[in-house]
Scaffold this active site. Structure first.
Site, mmCIF file in Angstrom:
data_model
loop_
_atom_site.group_PDB
_atom_site.id
_atom_site.type_symbol
_atom_site.label_atom_id
_atom_site.label_comp_id
_atom_site.label_asym_id
_atom_site.label_seq_id
_atom_site.Cartn_x
_atom_site.Cartn_y
_atom_site.Cartn_z
ATOM 1 C CD GLU A 80 -2.927 -1.167 0.182
ATOM 2 O OE1 GLU A 80 -3.059 -0.159 -0.536
ATOM 3 O OE2 GLU A 80 -3.595 -2.213 0.027
ATOM 4 N NE ARG A 90 -14.995 -3.806 3.146
ATOM 5 C CZ ARG A 90 -14.807 -5.045 3.606
ATOM 6 N NH1 ARG A 90 -15.797 -5.898 3.620
ATOM 7 N NH2 ARG A 90 -13.622 -5.423 4.038
ATOM 8 C CB CYS A 143 -6.427 -2.674 6.435
ATOM 9 S SG CYS A 143 -6.481 -4.414 6.904
ATOM 10 C CG HIS A 167 -4.444 -5.154 2.083
ATOM 11 N ND1 HIS A 167 -4.675 -3.811 1.928
ATOM 12 C CD2 HIS A 167 -5.278 -5.559 3.084
ATOM 13 C CE1 HIS A 167 -5.602 -3.415 2.791
ATOM 14 N NE2 HIS A 167 -5.987 -4.450 3.521
HETATM 15 N N1 PCA Z 1 -8.405 -6.755 6.648
HETATM 16 C C1 PCA Z 1 -9.363 -5.682 6.864
HETATM 17 C C2 PCA Z 1 -9.269 -5.398 8.328
HETATM 18 C C3 PCA Z 1 -8.534 -6.531 8.943
HETATM 19 C C4 PCA Z 1 -7.962 -7.272 7.821
HETATM 20 O O1 PCA Z 1 -7.177 -8.231 7.904
HETATM 21 C C5 PCA Z 1 -9.156 -4.474 5.948
HETATM 22 O O2 PCA Z 1 -8.646 -4.641 4.811
HETATM 23 O O3 PCA Z 1 -9.498 -3.362 6.333
#
Ligand code: PCA
Length: 217
Positions: A80, A90, A143, A167
């Site tokens: 990111e 959401r 996140c 991610h």
């Molecule tokens: N993914 C979520 C929150 C926790 C996770 O592992 C997100 O992408 O916000």
């Protein structure tokens, strides 16, 4: 020995596992390059995750922090680039909280850039044979909010620390419940994260100033 704090999240929504925690715990206590890895778990809840990341920073004094989270449906590891000052949930978080259209920090800037060398890290991950790309949105859920809180804490506490967010996809055992969604093996995730950590000091100078980002290789 320098320290890298590597965080993963607890499961959320209908999941019983979160690949981010499954992957980062495999790297706990490992020495990678000049860093000792400290793996820690974060709650998948907006405000507890924000205060927990601040606590980890103060307790552990890491030189580098990489938060890792699940992005179910993405096919590859995504690095990111930017955290935005917005929560637009959401679905409710694990505490049942679902703020809509609220800032993470009322007086904070609109966004923070990561100050990790994400292009060098992408090359390293791909070089390890693991699919990887740069992402320009960490979403508007826990996140992104944790990534923003991390960068804000680094900035406002004046810590000489670098931070970023990665991610990762679903694990194969999760993807069976999500027909048509991509997944990645735990081995590939761990190998990718290992390669990313090994590249955090690579020569990619990232200059961050208000609103502008200059990259030099
Ligand atoms: N993914 C979520 C929150 C926790 C996770 O592992 C997100 O992408 O916000």
């Amino acid at each position: 020995m320098k320290r890298i704090l590597l965080t993963g999240f607890e499961p959320f929504q209908q999941e019983t596992i979160n690949p981010s925690w499954e992957a980062v715990k495999q790297l706990d206590s490992q020495i990678i390059g000049h860093y000792e890895v400290m793996a820690r778990r974060l709650p998948t809840a907006f405000y507890p995750a924000k205060s927990q990341i601040q606590t980890y920073l103060q307790e552990l004094h890491p030189e580098v922090v990489i938060c890792v989270g699940q992005a179910g449906g993405r096919p590859d590891i995504t690095l990111e680039r930017i955290a935005i000052n917005l929560i637009d949930a959401r679905i409710p978080d694990n505490d049942g909280v679902s703020p809509i259209d609220v800032p993470i920090e009322a007086d904070g800037p609109a966004a923070y850039w990561t100050n990790l060398p994400i292009k060098a890290m992408r090359s390293a991950i791909q070089g390890a044979g693991v699919p990887c790309s740069i992402s320009y949105s960490a979403g508007t859920y826990v996140c992104n909010s944790t990534f923003y809180a991390l960068m804000h804490a680094i900035e406002s506490f004046g810590q000489s620390c670098r931070g970023g967010f990665i991610h990762i996809p679903f694990l194969p055992q999760q993807a069976t419940a999500h027909v048509g969604k991509a997944s990645m093996s735990l081995d590939d995730m761990v190998r990718g994260l290992h390669a990313a950590i090994a590249a955090v000091d690579d020569e990619e100078i990232v200059h961050v100033s208000a609103g502008t980002l200059h990259h030099e290789q």
